[in-house]
Design a protein around this motif. Sequence first.
Motif, PDB file in Angstrom:
ATOM      1  N   VAL A 274       9.938  -3.667  -1.134  1.00 54.24           N
ATOM      2  CA  VAL A 274       9.283  -2.441  -0.657  1.00 54.24           C
ATOM      3  C   VAL A 274       8.965  -2.578   0.840  1.00 54.24           C
ATOM      4  O   VAL A 274       9.147  -1.633   1.621  1.00 54.24           O
ATOM      5  N   MET A 275       8.525  -3.769   1.245  1.00 60.39           N
ATOM      6  CA  MET A 275       8.246  -3.989   2.680  1.00 60.39           C
ATOM      7  C   MET A 275       9.528  -3.853   3.499  1.00 60.39           C
ATOM      8  O   MET A 275       9.527  -3.229   4.575  1.00 60.39           O
ATOM      9  N   ILE A 294      13.269   3.710  -4.430  1.00 58.50           N
ATOM     10  CA  ILE A 294      13.092   2.254  -4.584  1.00 58.50           C
ATOM     11  C   ILE A 294      11.688   1.952  -5.114  1.00 58.50           C
ATOM     12  O   ILE A 294      11.501   1.251  -6.105  1.00 58.50           O
ATOM     13  N   THR A 295      10.700   2.528  -4.439  1.00 65.73           N
ATOM     14  CA  THR A 295       9.309   2.272  -4.839  1.00 65.73           C
ATOM     15  C   THR A 295       9.073   2.779  -6.263  1.00 65.73           C
ATOM     16  O   THR A 295       8.422   2.102  -7.066  1.00 65.73           O
ATOM     17  N   ALA A 296       9.630   3.955  -6.558  1.00 68.46           N
ATOM     18  CA  ALA A 296       9.392   4.549  -7.881  1.00 68.46           C
ATOM     19  C   ALA A 296       9.966   3.674  -8.990  1.00 68.46           C
ATOM     20  O   ALA A 296       9.306   3.454 -10.016  1.00 68.46           O
ATOM     21  N   LEU A 297      11.181   3.151  -8.801  1.00 67.57           N
ATOM     22  CA  LEU A 297      11.788   2.330  -9.855  1.00 67.57           C
ATOM     23  C   LEU A 297      10.974   1.056 -10.085  1.00 67.57           C
ATOM     24  O   LEU A 297      10.705   0.665 -11.228  1.00 67.57           O
ATOM     25  N   VAL A 305       4.149  -3.116  -5.853  1.00 65.55           N
ATOM     26  CA  VAL A 305       4.805  -2.520  -4.683  1.00 65.55           C
ATOM     27  C   VAL A 305       3.952  -2.736  -3.431  1.00 65.55           C
ATOM     28  O   VAL A 305       4.231  -2.194  -2.372  1.00 65.55           O
ATOM     29  N   LYS A 306       2.914  -3.528  -3.598  1.00 68.96           N
ATOM     30  CA  LYS A 306       2.058  -3.905  -2.464  1.00 68.96           C
ATOM     31  C   LYS A 306       1.847  -5.415  -2.493  1.00 68.96           C
ATOM     32  O   LYS A 306       1.875  -6.023  -3.564  1.00 68.96           O
ATOM     33  N   GLY A 307       1.608  -5.993  -1.305  1.00 62.88           N
ATOM     34  CA  GLY A 307       1.354  -7.431  -1.224  1.00 62.88           C
ATOM     35  C   GLY A 307      -0.096  -7.733  -1.570  1.00 62.88           C
ATOM     36  O   GLY A 307      -0.874  -6.838  -1.881  1.00 62.88           O
ATOM     37  N   PRO A 308      -0.484  -9.021  -1.493  1.00 61.69           N
ATOM     38  CA  PRO A 308      -1.863  -9.386  -1.804  1.00 61.69           C
ATOM     39  C   PRO A 308      -2.837  -8.764  -0.799  1.00 61.69           C
ATOM     40  O   PRO A 308      -2.546  -8.728   0.400  1.00 61.69           O
ATOM     41  N   ALA A 309      -3.982  -8.311  -1.309  1.00 69.82           N
ATOM     42  CA  ALA A 309      -4.946  -7.608  -0.461  1.00 69.82           C
ATOM     43  C   ALA A 309      -5.454  -8.504   0.665  1.00 69.82           C
ATOM     44  O   ALA A 309      -5.757  -8.032   1.766  1.00 69.82           O
ATOM     45  N   ASP A 310      -5.539  -9.814   0.399  1.00 71.02           N
ATOM     46  CA  ASP A 310      -6.219 -10.685   1.355  1.00 71.02           C
ATOM     47  C   ASP A 310      -5.287 -11.586   2.164  1.00 71.02           C
ATOM     48  O   ASP A 310      -5.742 -12.553   2.765  1.00 71.02           O
ATOM     49  N   LEU A 311      -4.001 -11.295   2.175  1.00 67.86           N
ATOM     50  CA  LEU A 311      -3.100 -12.114   3.001  1.00 67.86           C
ATOM     51  C   LEU A 311      -2.915 -11.414   4.352  1.00 67.86           C
ATOM     52  O   LEU A 311      -2.330 -10.322   4.431  1.00 67.86           O
TER      53      LEU A 311
END
Length: 361
Positions: A274-275, A294-297, A305-311
């Motif tokens: 996704v990135m 892409i995101t929907a599938l 579809v998102k990375g770690p909140a704290d990285l």
Amino acid sequence: MKTLTVALGERSYPIHIGPDLLKTGSLVADTLPAPRAVLVTNETVGPLYARQLADGLEAAGVTLLDRIELADGEQHKTPATLEQVYDRLLEARADRKTAVIALGGGVVGDLAGFAAATYQRGVPFVQVPTTLLAQVDAAVGGKTAVNHRLGKNMIGAFYQPRVVLADTDSLGTLPDRELRAGFAEVVKYGLIRDPAFFAYLEEHAQAILARDPEALSEAIYRSCRNKAEVVAADEREADQRALLNLGHTFAHAIETGTGYTDWLHGEAVAAGMVMAAEVSRRAGLLSESDTQRITALLKASGLPVKGPADLATDRYLEIMGVDKKASGGAVRYILLEGIGRAFMTAEVPEAVVREAIDACR
Ligand SMILES: O=C(O)C(=O)C[C@@H](O)[C@H](O)[C@H](O)COP(=O)(O)O
Ligand SMILES: [Zn+2]
């Protein structure tokens, strides 16, 4: 059973895909130079499938000198675990014709493969993948490695197996989370080079994730066919093999940055793809609608579809700086010009990369 070939001249080998293969010891035995082997598995897979495989091998005349059970998890794919495997190979008096057989997921295959590549400068190697991720990706193509504290798969070798035995029955005990993680690598093939396969996955994702035998085996077969073609064309990643790294520059940063414990590799690849799509869209390469497909599938498949909140974004960039695709200090990214059209470039402004990472948090 369906069989594909990874065409590498004298080192060509078959990938057998189908149910009930573990017991068919002759599929492995016939590829070995001598009837002896050491089995490398892990504490989860060993109790489930090692007996079946061992019985089949013994019936085909292969003696197992030892069965090594590694701790389960990417955090154990280390030089220290590798050292333990060397110890056991030596204690078992494994010689140059003794095969190493990897039974398990990507961690077992990568680590056992690197042990096989280096023990006595190389002994025969066999892959028996039992996870979706390993059946469609890790067990095919000869990338073997262990992780280093500073980066994923940093110590490794290209070393091809003699045969890949993908028994689809072994997916019956795979946790749903692991199945979804493997599905991320399946989606990757559609994205980098096979738009018709991507469309098939949009139609059949739920059937595949519900383990419908026909849909699952079609997904494995088409994934392996894509991978075998890429590897045959570019075994050592001089050019097009790098496309198999779509999403991985970001994914490896997520895995390394979180200590290899919280995220499965395939989950990190999903967020990483996704990135990569987001970078491509922001660079004016990928349409809004393709980005959404892409995101929907991935989202509908239960993948992140998102990375770690704290990285922190700085931490991503720090880890990405040692990516194996980097050349002359410049990170090279795999981007998309459309679904099925991936390419590699170093021409990406850092600001765009930062925006994409921030947008996926
Ligand atoms: O086989 C390949 O080539 C790949 O890049 C497949 C990847 O999905 C896999 O995760 C691989 O181990 C990544 O390798 P690396 O060279 O980026 O460490
Ligand atoms: Zn991968």
